[in-house]
Write an enzyme that holds these catalytic residues in place. Sequence first.
Site, mmCIF file in Angstrom:
data_model
loop_
_atom_site.group_PDB
_atom_site.id
_atom_site.type_symbol
_atom_site.label_atom_id
_atom_site.label_comp_id
_atom_site.label_asym_id
_atom_site.label_seq_id
_atom_site.Cartn_x
_atom_site.Cartn_y
_atom_site.Cartn_z
ATOM 1 N N HIS A 189 -52.005 33.029 -3.049
ATOM 2 C CA HIS A 189 -51.393 31.708 -3.265
ATOM 3 C C HIS A 189 -52.445 30.771 -3.869
ATOM 4 C CE1 HIS A 189 -49.584 27.811 -2.478
ATOM 5 N NE2 HIS A 189 -48.436 28.434 -2.296
ATOM 6 N N SER A 220 -41.723 23.231 -5.839
ATOM 7 C CA SER A 220 -40.743 22.147 -5.734
ATOM 8 C C SER A 220 -39.289 22.591 -5.851
ATOM 9 C CB SER A 220 -41.038 21.046 -6.769
ATOM 10 O OG SER A 220 -42.277 20.427 -6.478
ATOM 11 N N GLU A 238 -45.784 30.545 -9.610
ATOM 12 C CA GLU A 238 -45.855 29.205 -9.024
ATOM 13 C C GLU A 238 -46.832 28.335 -9.825
ATOM 14 O OE1 GLU A 238 -44.634 29.239 -4.650
ATOM 15 O OE2 GLU A 238 -46.755 29.719 -4.688
ATOM 16 N N GLY A 264 -45.379 21.171 -4.600
ATOM 17 C CA GLY A 264 -45.386 19.944 -3.802
ATOM 18 C C GLY A 264 -45.299 18.662 -4.613
ATOM 19 N N ASN A 309 -42.146 29.416 2.887
ATOM 20 C CA ASN A 309 -43.584 29.360 3.175
ATOM 21 C C ASN A 309 -43.841 28.056 3.918
ATOM 22 O OD1 ASN A 309 -46.358 29.260 3.165
ATOM 23 N ND2 ASN A 309 -46.582 29.085 0.929
ATOM 24 N N LYS A 357 -46.548 27.110 5.320
ATOM 25 C CA LYS A 357 -47.945 26.643 5.197
ATOM 26 C C LYS A 357 -48.477 26.214 6.570
ATOM 27 C CE LYS A 357 -47.018 25.530 0.422
ATOM 28 N NZ LYS A 357 -47.238 24.680 -0.736
ATOM 29 N N GLU A 412 -53.197 27.822 -3.285
ATOM 30 C CA GLU A 412 -53.956 27.053 -2.287
ATOM 31 C C GLU A 412 -55.088 27.892 -1.706
ATOM 32 O OE1 GLU A 412 -50.649 25.764 0.150
ATOM 33 O OE2 GLU A 412 -49.960 24.489 -1.475
#
Length: 254
Positions: free
Chosen positions: A94, A208, A164, A170, A8, A10, A96
């Site tokens: 997701h 991560s 996730e 991250g 991904n 992003k 985000e």
Amino acid sequence: MGLRLLANWKLNGSQDFYQTWFQEFNQNYHGSRYDILGLAPPSIFLNAIAKYSINPGIAVGAQNIDWLSFGERTGEISSEMVKDVGGLFAIIGHSERRTHFGETNAEISAKLDLASQASLDPILCIGESAEDRASHKTKSILEQQVVRALDGCSSLNTLTIAYEPVWAIGSGITPEPQEINSIHEMIKDVVQSRFSSIDLQAVLYGGSVNLKNSQLIFREKEIDGALVGGASLCGEDFAEIANIFNGLKGLEKL
Ligand code: PGA
């Protein structure tokens, strides 16, 4: 065997970036007997990368699709458009998107249905926040996210879920691999017991994942693969992670 290791990117990349990425990837990837790899670049590059990625055998897909098929939806892309330019999957829900774009469960259900109708493999992302985890609500929150997303679907027949944890994305921190394994077991139980008409193809872990920790993560039985963000931006690292995955799961090229 569906897609198992997804990159991904992003909001990262450029034409120069992906050309170098493919060079590095191709120099380091040993190959697999199965089509296990997927790449979700920014959608503006989907068309070009779809042609580029045939040779190493990487499927391309979208990081997001709209929850409607067409119309007055400035800035959006539809499941059919992704399919039209050679996309094979769509990441949906997701964290985000849920956080920064206020994506709701109803929209997520609609996106899952549309992906399915367009014959894109839907990858549903779920994950608990740091607060949920601190208050020992991880499993109940995840169950709720699965049930709310799937309850609203009417035409979904196959599904991949990416677990996730929001706090792991991250951050360089991951749950213990055994903990991920038991959460994956729970997710599989929930889908199989409550949504038996849906064929759950895989439960991936994301948050991560990198070259250092991938071996320990992939050793776990219920971890069917990974959704890799930051570490997938390096073609060499992503190739090495894929080699480790293929080795541990017995998927190497014969
Ligand atoms: P990360 O992102 O690997 O950079 O943590 C994973 C994701 O958000 O899909």
